[in-house]
Scaffold this motif. Structure first.
Motif, PDB file in Angstrom:
ATOM      1  N   ILE A 121       0.870  -1.169   0.000  1.00  0.00           N
ATOM      2  CA  ILE A 121       0.000   0.000   0.000  1.00  0.00           C
ATOM      3  C   ILE A 121       0.913   1.226   0.000  1.00  0.00           C
ATOM      4  N   PRO A 122       0.963   1.963  -1.103  1.00  0.00           N
ATOM      5  CA  PRO A 122       1.842   3.137  -1.157  1.00  0.00           C
ATOM      6  C   PRO A 122       1.379   4.239  -0.207  1.00  0.00           C
ATOM      7  N   GLU A 123       2.318   5.037   0.230  1.00  0.00           N
ATOM      8  CA  GLU A 123       1.985   6.178   1.082  1.00  0.00           C
ATOM      9  C   GLU A 123       1.112   7.152   0.299  1.00  0.00           C
ATOM     10  N   GLY A 124       0.062   7.645   0.920  1.00  0.00           N
ATOM     11  CA  GLY A 124      -0.824   8.574   0.248  1.00  0.00           C
ATOM     12  C   GLY A 124      -1.975   7.920  -0.480  1.00  0.00           C
ATOM     13  N   TYR A 125      -2.020   6.578  -0.475  1.00  0.00           N
ATOM     14  CA  TYR A 125      -3.147   5.881  -1.082  1.00  0.00           C
ATOM     15  C   TYR A 125      -4.378   6.024  -0.194  1.00  0.00           C
ATOM     16  N   TYR A 154     -15.441   6.648   4.025  1.00  0.00           N
ATOM     17  CA  TYR A 154     -15.100   5.492   4.867  1.00  0.00           C
ATOM     18  C   TYR A 154     -14.577   6.004   6.200  1.00  0.00           C
ATOM     19  N   GLN A 155     -15.142   5.477   7.270  1.00  0.00           N
ATOM     20  CA  GLN A 155     -14.756   5.958   8.598  1.00  0.00           C
ATOM     21  C   GLN A 155     -13.319   5.605   8.957  1.00  0.00           C
ATOM     22  N   LEU A 156     -12.796   4.536   8.385  1.00  0.00           N
ATOM     23  CA  LEU A 156     -11.433   4.109   8.708  1.00  0.00           C
ATOM     24  C   LEU A 156     -10.393   4.653   7.721  1.00  0.00           C
ATOM     25  N   GLN A 157     -10.802   5.633   6.925  1.00  0.00           N
ATOM     26  CA  GLN A 157      -9.817   6.273   6.047  1.00  0.00           C
ATOM     27  C   GLN A 157      -8.680   6.837   6.906  1.00  0.00           C
ATOM     28  N   GLY A 158      -7.453   6.571   6.511  1.00  0.00           N
ATOM     29  CA  GLY A 158      -6.300   7.048   7.274  1.00  0.00           C
ATOM     30  C   GLY A 158      -5.697   5.992   8.181  1.00  0.00           C
ATOM     31  N   TYR A 159      -6.508   4.968   8.520  1.00  0.00           N
ATOM     32  CA  TYR A 159      -6.032   3.905   9.413  1.00  0.00           C
ATOM     33  C   TYR A 159      -5.476   2.708   8.639  1.00  0.00           C
ATOM     34  N   ILE A 160      -5.712   2.677   7.339  1.00  0.00           N
ATOM     35  CA  ILE A 160      -5.199   1.585   6.506  1.00  0.00           C
ATOM     36  C   ILE A 160      -3.735   1.884   6.212  1.00  0.00           C
ATOM     37  N   TYR A 161      -2.886   1.411   7.098  1.00  0.00           N
ATOM     38  CA  TYR A 161      -1.483   1.832   7.133  1.00  0.00           C
ATOM     39  C   TYR A 161      -0.714   1.429   5.870  1.00  0.00           C
ATOM     40  N   PRO A 162      -0.009   2.398   5.243  1.00  0.00           N
ATOM     41  CA  PRO A 162       0.760   2.108   4.029  1.00  0.00           C
ATOM     42  C   PRO A 162       2.047   1.357   4.344  1.00  0.00           C
ATOM     43  N   ASP A 163       2.141   0.149   3.804  1.00  0.00           N
ATOM     44  CA  ASP A 163       3.316  -0.684   4.072  1.00  0.00           C
ATOM     45  C   ASP A 163       3.270  -1.860   3.110  1.00  0.00           C
ATOM     46  N   THR A 164       4.297  -2.721   3.171  1.00  0.00           N
ATOM     47  CA  THR A 164       4.308  -3.955   2.380  1.00  0.00           C
ATOM     48  C   THR A 164       3.880  -5.106   3.271  1.00  0.00           C
ATOM     49  N   TYR A 165       2.926  -5.881   2.790  1.00  0.00           N
ATOM     50  CA  TYR A 165       2.374  -6.989   3.570  1.00  0.00           C
ATOM     51  C   TYR A 165       2.557  -8.291   2.789  1.00  0.00           C
ATOM     52  N   TYR A 166       2.858  -9.368   3.537  1.00  0.00           N
ATOM     53  CA  TYR A 166       2.936 -10.695   2.942  1.00  0.00           C
ATOM     54  C   TYR A 166       1.666 -11.435   3.322  1.00  0.00           C
ATOM     55  N   LEU A 167       0.885 -11.787   2.311  1.00  0.00           N
ATOM     56  CA  LEU A 167      -0.440 -12.335   2.539  1.00  0.00           C
ATOM     57  C   LEU A 167      -0.476 -13.818   2.190  1.00  0.00           C
ATOM     58  N   SER A 168      -1.062 -14.599   3.062  1.00  0.00           N
ATOM     59  CA  SER A 168      -1.207 -16.028   2.810  1.00  0.00           C
ATOM     60  C   SER A 168      -2.190 -16.265   1.674  1.00  0.00           C
ATOM     61  N   LYS A 169      -2.102 -17.444   1.092  1.00  0.00           N
ATOM     62  CA  LYS A 169      -3.014 -17.784   0.001  1.00  0.00           C
ATOM     63  C   LYS A 169      -4.450 -17.776   0.509  1.00  0.00           C
ATOM     64  N   ASN A 170      -5.331 -17.288  -0.338  1.00  0.00           N
ATOM     65  CA  ASN A 170      -6.767 -17.273  -0.025  1.00  0.00           C
ATOM     66  C   ASN A 170      -7.105 -16.436   1.210  1.00  0.00           C
ATOM     67  N   ILE A 171      -6.330 -15.410   1.492  1.00  0.00           N
ATOM     68  CA  ILE A 171      -6.641 -14.533   2.616  1.00  0.00           C
ATOM     69  C   ILE A 171      -7.965 -13.823   2.343  1.00  0.00           C
ATOM     70  N   THR A 172      -8.768 -13.651   3.378  1.00  0.00           N
ATOM     71  CA  THR A 172     -10.061 -12.988   3.219  1.00  0.00           C
ATOM     72  C   THR A 172      -9.911 -11.486   3.443  1.00  0.00           C
ATOM     73  N   GLY A 173     -10.929 -10.742   3.039  1.00  0.00           N
ATOM     74  CA  GLY A 173     -10.914  -9.308   3.251  1.00  0.00           C
ATOM     75  C   GLY A 173     -10.853  -8.960   4.725  1.00  0.00           C
ATOM     76  N   ASP A 174     -11.618  -9.690   5.544  1.00  0.00           N
ATOM     77  CA  ASP A 174     -11.625  -9.442   6.990  1.00  0.00           C
ATOM     78  C   ASP A 174     -10.247  -9.675   7.593  1.00  0.00           C
ATOM     79  N   GLN A 175      -9.586 -10.744   7.147  1.00  0.00           N
ATOM     80  CA  GLN A 175      -8.253 -11.057   7.673  1.00  0.00           C
ATOM     81  C   GLN A 175      -7.236  -9.997   7.267  1.00  0.00           C
ATOM     82  N   LEU A 176      -7.336  -9.526   6.033  1.00  0.00           N
ATOM     83  CA  LEU A 176      -6.400  -8.515   5.554  1.00  0.00           C
ATOM     84  C   LEU A 176      -6.576  -7.200   6.308  1.00  0.00           C
TER      85      LEU A 176
END
Length: 452
Positions: A222-226, A271-293
């Protein structure tokens, strides 16, 4: 230094050979004792009559069976009677000198020689015990069950051994640590997700962990400023999940967020959580759900916006939400992190004077609904009627307008005290920097010099 490394390698190889010979002699001696005991049970006295001999043979067979069962029980007990003290000593020592699932560290030959000798002394007793020795010296892999193993970044060799044992890939963590220490892969284990098998030899397991690409997870940045909207589109474009799944998860997470009491009214923001979705690189397991992410991202945000930053915000009289709103403005109004504290000062100065902030980024966020992408802002764009638009309304926008970086957050928490009320991009330098001025007259003059 090369000589000292050679000494260590020779000592390793020498003791490894001695341990193997000792283990083989141990095993053969056990077998010899058992065979002798079994042979001594049968009498070959020719003076015994055939029928008596038959009876004795039957009796001896029964006794042999009982004795064999007793021997097996003793042998099993002896093989498995490895003291926890030995195992703990071996593991504790190995974990300090064997490889870790992180970049290899600088070697210290003299220290390695000393520690190596200590390790060899400590493990000698444990290594020649049958169960550990059997697994240690087994070099041939056999058919088994496939097992997926995930090694986290920063895991020590002791951690790796524990994970492998828990997953059933190895039987004895001590055998694994010993094998790793004598291998060519000490200090070279990787992190990630690996396909292993419970029939693999220790040598094969270690080679897989040290040479295979374990990054089977989806790498997502997630790039900074997204914004949340931009992040959702990126997830779908990269095939991780649909944009709608992520957006739905973000909305659901609002109800359980630790910040739900300070979030803006959901009827006034995208979106109420705008700003809290921290910009960084994440390693996601296969078939990760939206809730888990979303949970993973919010957990990372909590780590970054730590107690120290929360305390600093409280000292400035700001909530976490207000810090994020201001930080999102810094993120969008300059390309240079060194200007964050300066603009943070400008924001405070204008608020103190009851002036509208008049930031173009707030109007663009409103008219594009978080997508940005406008090459040039027109005057009509600045008239959009939205609680985000700081040309239309005084004070801060109703919520953050992007996901700010940690540097932008720190810029808000450490504002520069200055007298600036205006700033504009320096189109002459064209390096992303701004020209800061104190009065409107200076601002107009600066505008004239930057026109192309």
């Amino acid at each position: 230094m090369r000589k000292e490394e050679n000494i260590e390698n020779i000592e390793k190889e020498d003791l490894c050979s001695k341990l193997q010979v000792h283990f083989i002699e141990n095993t053969e001696a056990e077998k010899s004792v058992e065979d002798t005991a079994s042979t001594d049970q049968i009498s070959t006295d020719s003076s015994v009559k055939p029928e008596e001999c038959s009876k004795r043979m039957n009796k001896n067979n029964s006794e042999n069976d009982a004795q064999e069962a007793a021997n097996e029980s003793k042998r099993k007990h002896r093989h498995e009677n490895i003291t926890s003290q030995n195992a703990e000593a071996v593991e504790e020592t190995f974990y300090k000198v064997t490889g870790e699932a992180e970049p290899e560290r600088k070697s210290h030959p003299i220290r390695n020689v000393i520690l190596g000798l200590l390790v060899l002394i400590l493990v000698a007793g444990a290594a020649i015990s049958y169960p550990i020795g059997k697994e240690y010296f087994q070099e041939k892999s056999v058919a088994g069950k496939d097992i997926e193993v995930t090694i986290k970044k920063g895991s020590t060799s002791k951690d790796v051994g524990a994970i492998l044992k828990k997953k059933g890939v190895v039987r004895y963590k001590t055998a694994f640590l010993l094998k790793l220490y004598f291998s060519d892969y000490k200090g070279k284990l990787r992190y990630g997700t690996f396909d292993l098998n419970d029939g693999m030899s220790l040598s094969k397991v270690i080679k897989e962990l040290a040479t295979q690409n374990g990054q089977k997870e989806n790498k997502f940045t997630i790039p900074e400023g997204y914004t949340i909207e931009m992040t959702a589109d990126k997830l779908e474009k990269e095939g991780i999940m649909t944009a709608q799944e992520f957006l739905t998860a973000v909305t659901k997470a609002t109800d359980t967020s630790r910040y739900k009491n300070i979030l803006p009214d959901k009827t006034k923001v995208f979106y109420q959580l705008q700003g809290y979705i921290y910009p960084d690189t994440y390693y996601l397991s296969k078939n990760i759900t939206g809730d888990q992410l979303v949970a993973k991202i919010l957990e990372e945000f909590d780590k970054k916006f730590d107690t120290t930053r929360q305390q600093k915000a409280a000292q400035l009289g700001m909530s976490v939400e207000e810090v994020l709103i201001r930080a999102s403005l810094l993120q969008k109004e300059t390309e240079l992190p060194e200007e964050y504290p300066i603009i943070a000062g400008v924001i405070q100065n204008r608020l103190d004077k009851k002036m509208k902030l008049q930031f173009d980024s707030t109007a663009v966020y409103a008219i594009t609904k978080g997508q940005y992408g406008i090459a040039r802002v027109m005057y009509k764009d600045l008239e959009v009627d939205s609680p985000y638009n700081t040309y239309k309304y005084k004070g801060l926008p109703v919520g953050p307008i992007c996901s700010p970086s940690l540097e932008a957050i720190d810029g808000v928490l450490n504002p520069q005290k200055n007298d600036y009320l205006y700033f504009q991009m320096n189109t002459v330098k064209n390096d992303g920097s701004n020209i800061f001025t104190k009065t409107y007259e200076e601002h107009k003059a600066a505008s004239a010099t930057t026109e192309q």
